[in-house]
Design a protein around this motif. Structure first.
Motif, PDB file in Angstrom:
ATOM      1  N   GLY A   1       0.221  -1.089   0.248  1.00  0.00           N
ATOM      2  CA  GLY A   1      -0.264   0.104   0.264  1.00  0.00           C
ATOM      3  C   GLY A   1       0.918   1.364  -0.026  1.00  0.00           C
ATOM      4  N   GLN A   2       2.336   0.892  -0.352  1.00  0.00           N
ATOM      5  CA  GLN A   2       2.985   2.256  -0.085  1.00  0.00           C
ATOM      6  C   GLN A   2       2.951   3.228  -1.809  1.00  0.00           C
ATOM      7  OE1 GLN A   2       5.258   3.501   2.482  1.00  0.00           O
ATOM      8  NE2 GLN A   2       5.280   5.121   0.711  1.00  0.00           N
ATOM      9  N   GLU A   3       2.693   4.589  -1.166  1.00  0.00           N
ATOM     10  CA  GLU A   3       2.166   4.653  -2.630  1.00  0.00           C
ATOM     11  C   GLU A   3       3.993   5.842  -2.623  1.00  0.00           C
ATOM     12  OE1 GLU A   3       0.307   5.726  -4.427  1.00  0.00           O
ATOM     13  OE2 GLU A   3      -1.458   5.584  -3.154  1.00  0.00           O
ATOM     14  N   LEU A   4       4.421   5.630  -4.313  1.00  0.00           N
ATOM     15  CA  LEU A   4       5.579   6.273  -4.447  1.00  0.00           C
ATOM     16  C   LEU A   4       6.194   7.418  -3.540  1.00  0.00           C
ATOM     17  CD1 LEU A   4       8.152   4.308  -5.311  1.00  0.00           C
ATOM     18  CD2 LEU A   4       7.447   5.102  -7.792  1.00  0.00           C
ATOM     19  N   ASN A   5       5.505   8.090  -4.263  1.00  0.00           N
ATOM     20  CA  ASN A   5       5.849   9.872  -3.802  1.00  0.00           C
ATOM     21  C   ASN A   5       5.688   9.959  -2.204  1.00  0.00           C
ATOM     22  OD1 ASN A   5       3.201   9.381  -2.971  1.00  0.00           O
ATOM     23  ND2 ASN A   5       2.295  11.509  -4.165  1.00  0.00           N
ATOM     24  N   GLU A   6       5.064   8.728  -1.888  1.00  0.00           N
ATOM     25  CA  GLU A   6       5.730   9.076  -0.137  1.00  0.00           C
ATOM     26  C   GLU A   6       7.032   8.190   0.380  1.00  0.00           C
ATOM     27  OE1 GLU A   6       4.290  11.448   2.474  1.00  0.00           O
ATOM     28  OE2 GLU A   6       3.157  11.674   0.573  1.00  0.00           O
ATOM     29  N   PHE A   7       7.327   7.628  -0.309  1.00  0.00           N
ATOM     30  CA  PHE A   7       8.384   6.163   0.110  1.00  0.00           C
ATOM     31  C   PHE A   7       9.525   7.212   0.061  1.00  0.00           C
ATOM     32  CE2 PHE A   7      11.963   3.564  -1.109  1.00  0.00           C
ATOM     33  CZ  PHE A   7      11.768   2.933  -0.238  1.00  0.00           C
ATOM     34  N   HIS A   8      10.064   8.189   0.158  1.00  0.00           N
ATOM     35  CA  HIS A   8      11.249   9.236   0.145  1.00  0.00           C
ATOM     36  C   HIS A   8      11.512   9.255   2.598  1.00  0.00           C
ATOM     37  CE1 HIS A   8       8.302  12.305   0.884  1.00  0.00           C
ATOM     38  NE2 HIS A   8       8.998  12.944   1.683  1.00  0.00           N
ATOM     39  N   LYS A   9       9.777   8.965   2.857  1.00  0.00           N
ATOM     40  CA  LYS A   9      10.258   9.149   4.665  1.00  0.00           C
ATOM     41  C   LYS A   9      10.398   7.947   4.915  1.00  0.00           C
ATOM     42  CE  LYS A   9       5.786  12.684   4.927  1.00  0.00           C
ATOM     43  NZ  LYS A   9       4.648  12.719   4.618  1.00  0.00           N
ATOM     44  N   PRO A  10      10.256   7.103   4.750  1.00  0.00           N
ATOM     45  CA  PRO A  10      10.645   5.712   5.437  1.00  0.00           C
ATOM     46  C   PRO A  10      12.084   5.076   4.842  1.00  0.00           C
ATOM     47  CG  PRO A  10       8.961   5.066   3.181  1.00  0.00           C
ATOM     48  CD  PRO A  10       8.677   5.977   3.915  1.00  0.00           C
ATOM     49  N   PHE A  11      12.031   5.753   3.579  1.00  0.00           N
ATOM     50  CA  PHE A  11      13.790   5.883   3.194  1.00  0.00           C
ATOM     51  C   PHE A  11      14.282   6.151   3.581  1.00  0.00           C
ATOM     52  CE2 PHE A  11      17.160   6.884   0.372  1.00  0.00           C
ATOM     53  CZ  PHE A  11      17.614   5.166  -0.568  1.00  0.00           C
ATOM     54  N   ASN A  12      14.512   7.597   4.366  1.00  0.00           N
ATOM     55  CA  ASN A  12      15.319   8.261   4.623  1.00  0.00           C
ATOM     56  C   ASN A  12      15.876   8.307   6.171  1.00  0.00           C
ATOM     57  OD1 ASN A  12      15.648   9.689   2.492  1.00  0.00           O
ATOM     58  ND2 ASN A  12      13.845  11.651   3.295  1.00  0.00           N
ATOM     59  N   ALA A  13      14.969   7.675   7.199  1.00  0.00           N
ATOM     60  CA  ALA A  13      14.334   6.815   7.576  1.00  0.00           C
ATOM     61  C   ALA A  13      15.785   5.417   7.946  1.00  0.00           C
ATOM     62  CB  ALA A  13      13.709   7.133   8.356  1.00  0.00           C
ATOM     63  N   LEU A  14      15.131   5.094   6.958  1.00  0.00           N
ATOM     64  CA  LEU A  14      16.258   4.064   6.718  1.00  0.00           C
ATOM     65  C   LEU A  14      18.223   4.424   7.055  1.00  0.00           C
ATOM     66  CD1 LEU A  14      14.474   1.348   4.355  1.00  0.00           C
ATOM     67  CD2 LEU A  14      15.118   1.322   6.905  1.00  0.00           C
ATOM     68  N   VAL A  15      17.571   5.432   5.926  1.00  0.00           N
ATOM     69  CA  VAL A  15      19.951   5.677   5.437  1.00  0.00           C
ATOM     70  C   VAL A  15      19.767   6.436   7.060  1.00  0.00           C
ATOM     71  CG1 VAL A  15      20.713   7.671   4.429  1.00  0.00           C
ATOM     72  CG2 VAL A  15      19.238   6.464   3.198  1.00  0.00           C
ATOM     73  N   LYS A  16      18.753   7.095   7.459  1.00  0.00           N
ATOM     74  CA  LYS A  16      19.549   7.778   9.351  1.00  0.00           C
ATOM     75  C   LYS A  16      20.515   6.807  10.567  1.00  0.00           C
ATOM     76  CE  LYS A  16      17.111  12.029   9.237  1.00  0.00           C
ATOM     77  NZ  LYS A  16      17.908  12.699   9.943  1.00  0.00           N
ATOM     78  N   ASN A  17      19.297   4.978  10.383  1.00  0.00           N
ATOM     79  CA  ASN A  17      19.625   4.435  10.733  1.00  0.00           C
ATOM     80  C   ASN A  17      20.937   3.442  10.407  1.00  0.00           C
ATOM     81  OD1 ASN A  17      17.852   3.503  13.423  1.00  0.00           O
ATOM     82  ND2 ASN A  17      16.697   5.354  11.774  1.00  0.00           N
ATOM     83  N   GLN A  18      21.325   3.970   9.635  1.00  0.00           N
ATOM     84  CA  GLN A  18      22.892   3.180   8.381  1.00  0.00           C
ATOM     85  C   GLN A  18      21.876   1.895   8.304  1.00  0.00           C
ATOM     86  OE1 GLN A  18      25.653   3.116  11.343  1.00  0.00           O
ATOM     87  NE2 GLN A  18      26.456   5.168  10.605  1.00  0.00           N
ATOM     88  N   ILE A  19      21.043   2.296   6.732  1.00  0.00           N
ATOM     89  CA  ILE A  19      20.466   0.676   6.276  1.00  0.00           C
ATOM     90  C   ILE A  19      20.510   1.218   4.956  1.00  0.00           C
ATOM     91  CG2 ILE A  19      18.192  -1.083   6.110  1.00  0.00           C
ATOM     92  CD1 ILE A  19      18.514  -0.697   9.081  1.00  0.00           C
ATOM     93  N   THR A  20      21.648   0.817   4.197  1.00  0.00           N
ATOM     94  CA  THR A  20      21.177   0.808   2.614  1.00  0.00           C
ATOM     95  C   THR A  20      20.607  -0.476   1.746  1.00  0.00           C
ATOM     96  OG1 THR A  20      22.998   2.905   3.018  1.00  0.00           O
ATOM     97  CG2 THR A  20      22.259   2.224   0.914  1.00  0.00           C
ATOM     98  N   PRO A  21      19.390   0.291   1.727  1.00  0.00           N
ATOM     99  CA  PRO A  21      18.694  -1.294   0.845  1.00  0.00           C
ATOM    100  C   PRO A  21      19.950  -1.933  -0.531  1.00  0.00           C
ATOM    101  CG  PRO A  21      16.701   0.771   1.040  1.00  0.00           C
ATOM    102  CD  PRO A  21      18.639   1.435   1.451  1.00  0.00           C
TER     103      PRO A  21
END
Length: 806
Positions: free
Chosen positions: A390-410
């Motif tokens: 259900g993740q809209e692509l235009n809102e994906f930057h929020k969880p992605f940035n949260a991952l990066v802040k926690n040093q997790i790079t997909p």
């Protein structure tokens, strides 16, 4: 008609089996036509597989088989069931003699789990007075010859089901074996793990059932696996499409094919808990109640195939060749991601098929390797797929940035054509943290901020208590859970992933000594996959600053009341900033200058906006502010005022640490470096207020002879102009566009009517002169000392970081 399905854990001996019988008995009173699909009970399927392996390896399997028999026949014993085990024994003996078994034999063996389950349930219901008909689903569901994961032949299956239910006189309750079927030759096949759900869906479709109820050991479908995410919430309703995506991407409650037979006739499916029959569970139907993200699912038994070839740029048909090679080897690709140039392609396949996939691709692209058009085909192991349904692509930057802040790079990213589902591939050792980070971000639930506090002195202890006292109100107002998981002094560290309590002081006292508090804290945070990490330095330790870079590299943001990191060598200052930038972490230290006043933030904002700051000066020390404010406005000797300041706790225990000017100098240097000046501490001109003869003596001797300072300061006081007062200031001036500025710490005489001269109590004051404001400075004034004020300033920095993590 209603179709009900019970999973293996629901049917295990004990409460589960009792609840199942009670549920069926109750449903029998409510429904005129009831079809009950059952899985193998408990751990039967795994036990059968293990015995097969023992027989294949010519090991003694008799004890394991006897144990299985004992467990299966515990609820009900009959000669008929005894004969089932005789047939099993014959199959295992054959495998033992051959030292091997085929997938066909394995399916025949595994089928006994469901057969025993259905027969026993039928017999136990009869004992309760419920008439039930046993039905072997091999008579109903027809498949191809793909043993182990057979594909249903729809036309033949539909006809078989309808004919059987029309031509046979059946009881109101019909107990049907799940998971098993037969091919056109009548040989036993199986539908793959969790195939009993699929059996129930097929029956519901071909019999036009009103609803399917699937009873499991959980309350329904959750926003994430509760074993990974403690804050996961139950989903009340899902659409068929959403449920199908969840099934495809790892939701083990659902079989990947379960939803499809239900969609055709819009038959609702409800996931229920056998152990909480009163709970309404999760309803799956044509449309869900609300749009938006529904759940996060995980696939762990996967590997990533990396296919790289610079020479493939512009070539047509590369994808077709890849998929043909994999299809010819019965390898399914769950996710693919590539650039438009086709230089790099990532493919996610099942782990057990990874090596086979690489060999197939190497064979297909053998000539391309020779021409160097393809340079690498390799396996990335220990990965997992996280899918956000259900993740809209235009809102994906929020969880992605949260991952990066926690040093997790997909490692790989993929989204569906609709843009409503996003999948990520991450390393498996980052999975636990990644799922929690994403869940906290996308569902807007409480975000946990995990805090490690180093230093439990006056400021540190006050801060800990302030956080604990305000945890609930911050949780309610901001949906942020401040969780202090570590408190350390120089020799001990108290660790609790659920958070320390108000008894933290005694808990810390009772903790064992450790050689390395930071190393132990880092290991603990990693072991428990703690996310959104903040390290707080409330020490005054030069040595502790050496831990800043390891903390940042381990994923911590930093907050500090310790000034040392910003005032040691400029080389370290720049090294730390570079480390922060590379790891995308922040370092806040508003309390380094001016306790809790918004000084550093103001200077940063002015400087970053391009404003030319021309001079900064002020009373930097709350201790010395009190001392000279009181001394200048009264006729009391300097020694008396100094003793008052000592008694009130405004100074250090040895007040020479304040009077020497080093503390003010450090604060001045911090502000200089905020303007990108490269000054070192040695560049500062410091007026030491301690007469030379008192600098080297013992503290006790100094404190006992404070009156010896009176003449020196009385002379300074009397030599002033009329209407002037003494103030100890820091002064930053010169051409501040150059690499270095002029820094001075000194005692000055200023007019009582000036901002510096009108200062009262222990307030600090700062004048910021800029090119735009001219001779009229920006003045920031307020409490400049005290544990409460400093701790509150550190608390503010923590909250700012917590907000940034949102």
């Amino acid at each position: 008609m209603k179709v009900i399905k019970f999973g293996g854990k629901s049917l295990a001996n004990g409460n589960g089996l009792s609840n199942v019988l009670e549920i069926i008995s109750q449903k029998n009173k409510e429904e005129e036509n009831l079809v009950v699909v059952v899985s193998a009970r408990g751990n039967t399927t795994n036990q059968l597989e293990q015995i097969l392996e023992q027989a294949k390896n010519k090991e003694d399997y008799s004890k394991a088989l006897e144990q299985l028999k004992k467990e299966e026949l515990e609820p009900y014993y009959s000669l008929e069931l005894e004969e089932v085990f005789l047939r099993l024994e014959q199959l295992f003996q054959g495998v033992f003699y051959l030292g091997d078994y085929s997938t066909k034999i394995k399916d025949e063996v595994l089928a006994f789990g469901e057969l025993l389950s259905a027969k026993i349930i039928t017999k136990l219901l009869a004992k309760r007075g419920v008439e039930a008909s046993f039905i072997d689903s091999r008579q109903l569901i027809i498949t191809n010859n793909n043993f182990g994961n057979a594909v249903t032949l729809e036309k033949e299956t539909a006809q078989k089901i309808k004919t059987y239910f029309s031509n046979n006189k059946l009881s109101n309750v019909k107990i049907v074996t799940g998971f098993i079927a037969s091919n056109l030759k009548g040989e036993t096949t199986t539908l793959g793990r969790n195939g009993s759900n699929y059996t129930a869906s097929l029956l519901a479709n071909y019999l036009s059932a009103r609803e399917v109820e699937s009873y499991t050991h959980v309350d329904g479908i959750f926003t994430a696996n509760p074993d990974l995410v403690p804050d996961a919430k139950k989903i009340e309703q899902l659409s068929f499409n959403e449920a199908n995506e969840l099934a495809n991407f790892g939701a083990n409650i659902l079989h990947a094919k379960t939803i499809l037979p239900l969609v055709e006739k819009h038959i609702p499916l409800r996931i229920l808990n056998t152990f909480k029959p009163e709970d309404k569970g999760t309803l799956i139907k044509k449309e869900s109640v609300a749009k938006g993200i529904k759940s996060i699912s995980v696939l762990e038994d996967v590997a990533l195939i990396s296919f790289e070839g610079r020479g493939l740029l512009g070539k047509v048909g590369v994808d077709a060749r890849i998929f043909k090679a994999l299809a010819d080897n019965d390898i399914s690709v769950s996710i693919i991601s590539q650039g438009s140039s086709e230089r790099g392609i990532g493919l996610v396949v099942k782990t057990v098929k990874a090596t086979k996939a690489v060999l197939a691709l190497e064979k297909e692209f053998e000539n391309d390797f020779y021409k160097k058009d393809v340079n690498n085909i390799s396996i990335v192991d220990n990965v997992a797929v996280i899918s956000i349904i259900g993740q809209e692509l235009n809102e994906f930057h929020k969880p992605f940035n949260a991952l990066v802040k926690n040093q997790i790079t997909p490692l790989l990213f993929n989204n569906t054509i609709t843009g409503k589902n996003v999948s990520l591939v991450v390393y498996k050792d980052q999975l636990h943290k990644a799922v929690n980070v994403i869940h906290g971000q996308v569902f807007g639930v409480t975000k946990k901020i995990n805090i490690a506090i180093f230093g439990k002195g006056l400021v540190g202890g006050t801060l800990i208590n302030q956080i604990l006292e305000n945890t609930q109100s911050i949780l309610e107002k901001r949906k942020i859970h401040l969780n202090i998981f570590a408190i350390a002094n120089s020799k001990k560290v108290l660790l609790n992933k659920e958070g320390v309590t108000s008894n933290w002081e005694s808990d810390l006292d009772n903790t064992a000594l450790t050689n390395d508090i930071v190393k132990q804290t880092l290991a603990y945070a990693q072991e428990y996959h703690l996310e959104n990490l903040i390290a707080v330095d409330n020490t005054a330790s030069l040595d502790f600053v050496n831990n800043y870079i390891p903390l940042v590299e381990a994923g911590f943001d930093l907050v500090s009341s310790n000034k040392i990191a910003n005032t040691v060598s400029f080389e370290f200052y720049k090294k730390l900033r570079k480390c922060l930038e590379e790891n995308k972490k922040e370092y806040l230290y508003e309390t380094n200058v001016g306790a809790g006043l918004p000084l550093i933030d103001t200077i940063k904002l002015l400087h970053d906006s391009g404003e030319n700051i021309t001079k900064i000066r002020g009373v930097f020390s709350g201790s010395l502010s009190y001392l000279f404010n009181k001394y200048s406005s009264s006729a009391i000797p300097f020694s008396v005022v100094l003793q008052e300041a000592i008694d009130k706790g405004f100074t250090e225990p040895d007040p020479r640490e304040d009077l020497c000017g080093n503390d003010v100098a450090r604060k001045l240097l911090i502000l200089a470096r905020e303007l990108d000046l490269e000054n070192e501490f040695e560049d500062i001109t410091i007026e030491n207020l301690i007469p030379q003869e008192f600098r080297a003596i013992e503290a006790k001797e100094f404190l006992s002879g404070l009156e010896k300072l009176n003449n020196t300061f009385q002379q300074k006081k009397e030599s002033q102009k009329e209407g002037h007062v003494l103030r100890y200031i820091g002064d930053l001036l010169g051409d501040l566009q150059q690499p270095k500025g002029e820094l001075a710490v000194k005692l000055v005489s200023v007019s009582k009517s000036s901002p510096l001269g009108s200062l009262k109590g222990s307030d600090a004051i700062f004048e910021i002169y800029t090119e735009s404001y001219g001779e009229q400075p920006i003045v920031i004034q307020g409490a400049g000392a005290g544990a409460q004020v400093t701790a509150r300033g550190v608390f503010g920095d923590i909250l700012r970081l917590a907000k940034n993590n949102n």
